[in-house]
Design an enzyme around this catalytic site. Structure first.
Site, PDB file in Angstrom:
ATOM      1  CG  ASP A  18      -2.045   0.983   1.120  1.00  0.00           C
ATOM      2  OD1 ASP A  18      -2.413   1.364  -0.009  1.00  0.00           O
ATOM      3  OD2 ASP A  18      -2.565   1.389   2.179  1.00  0.00           O
ATOM      4  NE  ARG A  31      -4.811   7.255  -6.362  1.00  0.00           N
ATOM      5  CZ  ARG A  31      -4.550   6.765  -5.154  1.00  0.00           C
ATOM      6  NH1 ARG A  31      -4.231   7.584  -4.176  1.00  0.00           N
ATOM      7  NH2 ARG A  31      -4.629   5.486  -4.921  1.00  0.00           N
ATOM      8  CB  SER A  63      -8.678  -5.211  -2.698  1.00  0.00           C
ATOM      9  OG  SER A  63      -9.375  -4.004  -2.923  1.00  0.00           O
ATOM     10  CD  GLU A  65     -13.300  -5.082  -0.951  1.00  0.00           C
ATOM     11  OE1 GLU A  65     -12.086  -5.344  -0.824  1.00  0.00           O
ATOM     12  OE2 GLU A  65     -14.185  -5.963  -0.904  1.00  0.00           O
ATOM     13  CG  ASN A  66      -7.970  -1.928  -4.818  1.00  0.00           C
ATOM     14  OD1 ASN A  66      -7.058  -2.738  -4.644  1.00  0.00           O
ATOM     15  ND2 ASN A  66      -8.215  -0.970  -3.939  1.00  0.00           N
ATOM     16  NE  ARG A  69      -7.770   2.132  -5.190  1.00  0.00           N
ATOM     17  CZ  ARG A  69      -6.570   2.196  -4.638  1.00  0.00           C
ATOM     18  NH1 ARG A  69      -5.543   2.586  -5.367  1.00  0.00           N
ATOM     19  NH2 ARG A  69      -6.399   1.867  -3.382  1.00  0.00           N
ATOM     20  NE  ARG A 179      -2.616  -1.355   4.620  1.00  0.00           N
ATOM     21  CZ  ARG A 179      -3.882  -1.431   4.267  1.00  0.00           C
ATOM     22  NH1 ARG A 179      -4.656  -2.355   4.787  1.00  0.00           N
ATOM     23  NH2 ARG A 179      -4.391  -0.572   3.394  1.00  0.00           N
ATOM     24  CB  SER A 187      -7.556  -3.497   3.215  1.00  0.00           C
ATOM     25  OG  SER A 187      -7.287  -2.291   3.887  1.00  0.00           O
TER      26      SER A 187
HETATM   27  C1  IPE Z   1      -5.301  -2.655   0.075  1.00  0.00           C
HETATM   28  O1  IPE Z   1      -5.033  -1.302  -0.095  1.00  0.00           O
HETATM   29  C2  IPE Z   1      -5.297  -3.371  -1.239  1.00  0.00           C
HETATM   30  C3  IPE Z   1      -4.001  -3.515  -1.880  1.00  0.00           C
HETATM   31  C4  IPE Z   1      -2.855  -3.148  -1.383  1.00  0.00           C
HETATM   32  C5  IPE Z   1      -4.027  -4.165  -3.165  1.00  0.00           C
HETATM   33  P1  IPE Z   1      -6.184  -0.220  -0.227  1.00  0.00           P
HETATM   34  O2  IPE Z   1      -5.530   1.079  -0.417  1.00  0.00           O
HETATM   35  O3  IPE Z   1      -7.176  -0.628  -1.231  1.00  0.00           O
HETATM   36  O4  IPE Z   1      -6.872  -0.320   1.210  1.00  0.00           O
HETATM   37  P2  IPE Z   1      -7.784   0.726   1.991  1.00  0.00           P
HETATM   38  O5  IPE Z   1      -8.803   1.240   1.038  1.00  0.00           O
HETATM   39  O6  IPE Z   1      -6.878   1.827   2.456  1.00  0.00           O
HETATM   40  O7  IPE Z   1      -8.339  -0.041   3.137  1.00  0.00           O
HETATM   41  C1  IPE Z   2      -1.631   0.313  -3.204  1.00  0.00           C
HETATM   42  O1  IPE Z   2      -1.425   1.685  -3.256  1.00  0.00           O
HETATM   43  C2  IPE Z   2      -1.877  -0.300  -4.540  1.00  0.00           C
HETATM   44  C3  IPE Z   2      -3.266  -0.716  -4.775  1.00  0.00           C
HETATM   45  C4  IPE Z   2      -4.233  -0.686  -3.908  1.00  0.00           C
HETATM   46  C5  IPE Z   2      -3.572  -1.195  -6.098  1.00  0.00           C
HETATM   47  P1  IPE Z   2      -2.645   2.694  -3.214  1.00  0.00           P
HETATM   48  O2  IPE Z   2      -3.046   3.007  -4.602  1.00  0.00           O
HETATM   49  O3  IPE Z   2      -3.734   2.236  -2.331  1.00  0.00           O
HETATM   50  O4  IPE Z   2      -1.920   3.970  -2.579  1.00  0.00           O
HETATM   51  P2  IPE Z   2      -2.491   4.937  -1.465  1.00  0.00           P
HETATM   52  O5  IPE Z   2      -2.884   4.103  -0.294  1.00  0.00           O
HETATM   53  O6  IPE Z   2      -3.674   5.634  -2.080  1.00  0.00           O
HETATM   54  O7  IPE Z   2      -1.354   5.842  -1.164  1.00  0.00           O
HETATM   55 MG    MG Z   3      -4.124   2.472  -0.339  1.00  0.00          MG
END
Ligand code: IPE
Ligand code: IPE
Ligand code: MG
Length: 231
Positions: A18, A31, A63, A65-66, A69, A179, A187
Site C-alpha cells: 500500500d 497516482r 482488491s 474493492e479496488n 477507483r 503492510r 483491508s
Molecule cells: C489494500 O489497499 C489493497 C491492496 C494493497 C491491493 P487499499 O488502499 O485498497 O486499502 P484501503 O482502502 O486503504 O483499506
Molecule cells: C496500493 O497503493 C496499490 C493498490 C491498492 C492497487 P494505493 O493506490 O492504495 O496507494 P495509497 O494508499 O492511495 O497511497
Molecule cells: Mg491504499
C-alpha cells in the site's frame, strides 16, 4: 541480514503493498505514476525475499474493492498487471517459482486472464517456491467461495475442509503479514489464513520499501514469540 536472523526467516510472507498513490502525490505526480514505481518494486522484493529463503510470498496487488477507483487508475493497474505477467513472470518461472493468482479472475479482461492462466499452468511443476498474487481478491469472498464449494460437493464444513478449499490450499498460511503505507488494517487480505499470522505495519510507502525495509520486518518477526493460545 545476520545468520541468526536468516535461521528464523518466515517461510510464508504476505505483503499488503500500500501507498503508491500517496508516494506519487507527494512528488506532485498523478497516482498512476506511483503504481508504475510500485510495480518495479515488486520485482525487487520478490527477488530479494526468495534469495533470503522465503518459500511462499503472497502479494496483495488488487482488491475486490479496488474497482471503485476512477477508471483511468483501474485501467493503468490492469495494464501494469498485464505487463508484469507477460514479461517479468518469465524470469520468475525461469527461477523455478510456481505462480498462483488468488481471486476472482472472471472479472478480468479475457487476454489478461489467459496470460495468468498460462503462467499458472506452466509453473505448476515447481513446488519449492510459490509467488501467490491476490488480484480481484477479497478474504471474505474467498471464505464464501470455499463454503459454497463444499456445499456443492456435499462435504462437511470444518476448519480443515475450509482451509482445503481456499486459494492457498496447497501452501497454507502466512507466518508474517507486512503492510506498507501506514494504515493499520487488513483491508480484506487473507482473513482466514491470517488468524495466527504475525503482523508488521510500517509507514514506509510501497515504492520505498526496499531490501533494508524488508530486513527490518524479518528482524521484527524473529523477535516474536508465537504462542497460538498456549503459554
Ligand atoms: C489494500 O489497499 C489493497 C491492496 C494493497 C491491493 P487499499 O488502499 O485498497 O486499502 P484501503 O482502502 O486503504 O483499506
Ligand atoms: C496500493 O497503493 C496499490 C493498490 C491498492 C492497487 P494505493 O493506490 O492504495 O496507494 P495509497 O494508499 O492511495 O497511497
Ligand atoms: Mg491504499
Amino acid at each position: 541480514m545476520s545468520d541468526e536472523i536468516i535461521k528464523k526467516i518466515p517461510s510464508h510472507v504476505g505483503i499488503i503493498m500500500d501507498g503508491n498513490g500517496r508516494w506519487a502525490t507527494m512528488r506532485g505526480k498523478k497516482r498512476t505514476f506511483g503504481h508504475g514505481a510500485g510495480s518495479k518494486n515488486v520485482d525487487r522484493i520478490v527477488t530479494y525475499a526468495f534469495s533470503k529463503g522465503v518459500k511462499v510470498l503472497s502479494l496483495y496487488a488488487f482488491s475486490s474493492e479496488n474497482w471503485s477507483r476512477p477508471k483511468e487508475e483501474v485501467d493503468e493497474l490492469m495494464r501494469l498487471l498485464r505487463l508484469y505477467f507477460t514479461k517479468f513472470i518469465k524470469k520468475v518461472v525461469k527461477n523455478k517459482v510456481r505462480l498462483v493468482v488468488m481471486g476472482d479472475l472472471s472479472a478480468l479482461d479475457n487476454d489478461l486472464r489467459k496470460i495468468i492462466e498460462e503462467d499458472m499452468e506452466k509453473s505448476k511443476i515447481y513446488t519449492e517456491r510459490v509467488l501467490n498474487v491476490g488480484i480481484n481478491y477479497g478474504g471474505r469472498a474467498e471464505i464464501v467461495r470455499a463454503v459454497n464449494r463444499l456445499i456443492e460437493k456435499g462435504e462437511k464444513v470444518t476448519e480443515q475442509s475450509i482451509s482445503q478449499n481456499l486459494y492457498t490450499a496447497d501452501f497454507g498460511e502466512p507466518d508474517l503479514i507486512i503492510r506498507t503505507g501506514g494504515e493499520i488494517r487488513l483491508s480484506n487480505f487473507m482473513l482466514y489464513q491470517g488468524a495466527y499470522s504475525e503482523l508488521y505495519f510500517t509507514p514506509t510507502l510501497w515504492p520505498d520499501f526496499d531490501e533494508a525495509e524488508f530486513d527490518k520486518a524479518i528482524e521484527s518477526f524473529a523477535e516474536r514469540n508465537r504462542r497460538y493460545g498456549g503459554i
